[in-house]
Scaffold this motif. Structure first.
Motif, PDB file in Angstrom:
ATOM      1  N   LYS A  27      45.436  49.103  19.352  1.00  0.00           N
ATOM      2  CA  LYS A  27      46.083  50.221  18.681  1.00  0.00           C
ATOM      3  C   LYS A  27      46.440  49.894  17.231  1.00  0.00           C
ATOM      4  O   LYS A  27      47.011  48.851  16.938  1.00  0.00           O
ATOM      5  CB  LYS A  27      47.350  50.610  19.442  1.00  0.00           C
TER       6      LYS A  27
ATOM      7  N   GLY B 169      46.235  59.010  11.471  1.00  0.00           N
ATOM      8  CA  GLY B 169      47.318  58.751  12.409  1.00  0.00           C
ATOM      9  C   GLY B 169      48.689  58.843  11.771  1.00  0.00           C
ATOM     10  O   GLY B 169      49.706  58.931  12.466  1.00  0.00           O
TER      11      GLY B 169
ATOM     12  N   LYS C 242      47.528  63.056  12.523  1.00  0.00           N
ATOM     13  CA  LYS C 242      47.394  62.517  13.872  1.00  0.00           C
ATOM     14  C   LYS C 242      45.956  62.641  14.364  1.00  0.00           C
ATOM     15  O   LYS C 242      45.303  63.664  14.172  1.00  0.00           O
ATOM     16  CB  LYS C 242      48.324  63.280  14.815  1.00  0.00           C
ATOM     17  N   VAL C 243      45.441  61.591  14.980  1.00  0.00           N
ATOM     18  CA  VAL C 243      44.064  61.563  15.476  1.00  0.00           C
ATOM     19  C   VAL C 243      44.071  61.669  16.993  1.00  0.00           C
ATOM     20  O   VAL C 243      44.743  60.891  17.674  1.00  0.00           O
ATOM     21  CB  VAL C 243      43.344  60.256  15.047  1.00  0.00           C
ATOM     22  N   GLU C 244      43.347  62.642  17.533  1.00  0.00           N
ATOM     23  CA  GLU C 244      43.258  62.818  18.977  1.00  0.00           C
ATOM     24  C   GLU C 244      41.939  62.238  19.476  1.00  0.00           C
ATOM     25  O   GLU C 244      40.867  62.685  19.072  1.00  0.00           O
ATOM     26  CB  GLU C 244      43.351  64.306  19.338  1.00  0.00           C
ATOM     27  N   LEU C 245      42.032  61.238  20.334  1.00  0.00           N
ATOM     28  CA  LEU C 245      40.850  60.575  20.886  1.00  0.00           C
ATOM     29  C   LEU C 245      40.415  61.309  22.148  1.00  0.00           C
ATOM     30  O   LEU C 245      40.865  61.006  23.252  1.00  0.00           O
ATOM     31  CB  LEU C 245      41.159  59.104  21.168  1.00  0.00           C
ATOM     32  N   LYS C 246      39.531  62.281  21.964  1.00  0.00           N
ATOM     33  CA  LYS C 246      39.043  63.085  23.087  1.00  0.00           C
ATOM     34  C   LYS C 246      37.519  63.202  23.036  1.00  0.00           C
ATOM     35  O   LYS C 246      36.924  63.173  21.957  1.00  0.00           O
ATOM     36  CB  LYS C 246      39.672  64.478  23.053  1.00  0.00           C
TER      37      LYS C 246
ATOM     38  N   GLY D 212      37.049  67.586  25.792  1.00  0.00           N
ATOM     39  CA  GLY D 212      38.478  67.649  25.514  1.00  0.00           C
ATOM     40  C   GLY D 212      39.316  66.706  26.332  1.00  0.00           C
ATOM     41  O   GLY D 212      40.547  66.819  26.364  1.00  0.00           O
ATOM     42  N   ARG D 213      38.664  65.767  27.001  1.00  0.00           N
ATOM     43  CA  ARG D 213      39.394  64.793  27.815  1.00  0.00           C
ATOM     44  C   ARG D 213      39.712  63.546  26.985  1.00  0.00           C
ATOM     45  O   ARG D 213      38.882  63.120  26.172  1.00  0.00           O
ATOM     46  CB  ARG D 213      38.560  64.390  29.038  1.00  0.00           C
ATOM     47  N   PRO D 214      40.879  62.935  27.203  1.00  0.00           N
ATOM     48  CA  PRO D 214      41.220  61.689  26.499  1.00  0.00           C
ATOM     49  C   PRO D 214      40.159  60.627  26.775  1.00  0.00           C
ATOM     50  O   PRO D 214      39.653  60.524  27.900  1.00  0.00           O
ATOM     51  CB  PRO D 214      42.569  61.298  27.108  1.00  0.00           C
TER      52      PRO D 214
ATOM     53  N   ASP E 178      38.711  56.429  25.810  1.00  0.00           N
ATOM     54  CA  ASP E 178      38.862  55.132  25.160  1.00  0.00           C
ATOM     55  C   ASP E 178      37.506  54.461  25.003  1.00  0.00           C
ATOM     56  O   ASP E 178      37.417  53.259  24.789  1.00  0.00           O
ATOM     57  CB  ASP E 178      39.825  54.237  25.950  1.00  0.00           C
TER      58      ASP E 178
ATOM     59  N   THR F  83      37.333  58.067  14.723  1.00  0.00           N
ATOM     60  CA  THR F  83      38.138  57.425  13.683  1.00  0.00           C
ATOM     61  C   THR F  83      37.451  57.495  12.324  1.00  0.00           C
ATOM     62  O   THR F  83      38.094  57.774  11.302  1.00  0.00           O
ATOM     63  CB  THR F  83      38.428  55.960  14.054  1.00  0.00           C
TER      64      THR F  83
END
Length: 262
Positions: free
Chosen positions: A29, A66, A91-95, A99-101, A103, A112
């Protein structure tokens, strides 16, 4: 043959664990920050606006995906009528596409990178917008006579509460001469005793902002004599300490000597 199979299995397990460790490292992170800038637009700072603009350019250069970034004016009515010309949540949404989170390292890298490109493209726009606030044409120039710095800190307090990040950074561009209904630092004799009286009065009346864990940077260029500069500096060092914030003496200067935005 059995030994060969065991060795092969050992190598596969080792390879998988190695890959997992590598992926975990890549997904480590990144620390995010909320940066709030308070700008003094009173008449006493008119000749300092170009310096303020250069300081803000440095701050903007340190904003990353972020982060949260806000610029608010220090006025005589900062609490009741806050003026916030710039407020941006990066803010960055990792999806994933559904639309699902996610990694997934490759997807995270792609998201990013896109966020970084969009932010870099927006930075010149932010600079121009702020320039318009600091250096408006004569027809748009507002005459601000009072400087209620203490009340404006409530705006920063609320921003840090509403936009929580790993780090909280407050930058103040002002001569730091409080000139409000309660105090006038042009006339105050800021002795250690008087400083304690003011801070205790603010605390007793519930006006001391909660800035716990906030790193403070002050660009306090002023025309006042040097002994006055250090009197006012001593007040604000004690004041922010009472608020739970961190203001190092070297971070209260006539220029933004060091800004730890990374």
């Amino acid at each position: 043959m059995r030994v060969v199979k065991l060795v092969a299995m050992f190598l596969v397990v080792t390879l998988v664990l190695s890959c997992l460790a590598g992926c975990e490292k890549k997904q480590e992170k990144t620390e995010t920050k909320a940066v709030v800038v308070l700008v003094d637009l009173s008449e006493s700072t008119r000749d300092l606006r170009n310096l303020y603009l250069e300081s803000l350019k440095e701050v903007i250069g340190k904003i990353k995906p972020g982060d949260f970034f806000m610029v608010a004016k220090i006025t005589a009515s900062s609490v009741s009528e806050p003026e916030v010309p710039v407020k941006e949540d990066f803010k960055v949404e990792l999806k994933d596409a559904a639309g699902r989170p996610t990694d997934n390292p490759l997807l995270v890298k792609k998201i990013t990178k896109k966020a970084e490109e969009e932010l870099e493209a927006k930075k010149p726009q932010l600079t121009e917008k702020i320039k318009g606030v600091l250096l408006p044409g004569e027809e748009r120039r507002e005459k601000v006579t009072n400087t209620d710095i203490m009340s404006s800190l409530a705006v920063a307090q609320n921003a840090f509460r509403n936009y929580q990040r790993d780090r909280k950074i407050l930058v103040i561009l002002s001569d730091m001469l409080e000139d409000s209904e309660r105090y006038n630092f042009y006339r105050e004799n800021l002795t250690p005793r008087r400083i304690s009286e003011i801070i205790n009065a603010e605390k007793t009346n519930g006006r001391l902002p909660d800035l716990n864990g906030v790193d403070v940077y002050v660009v306090a260029a002023t025309k006042e004599q040097s002994n006055r500069f250090f009197e006012v500096q001593r007040f604000w060092l004690e004041y922010f300490k009472a608020c739970g914030a961190r203001l190092a003496r070297e971070n209260y200067s006539s220029t933004l000597l060091k800004f730890a935005g990374d």
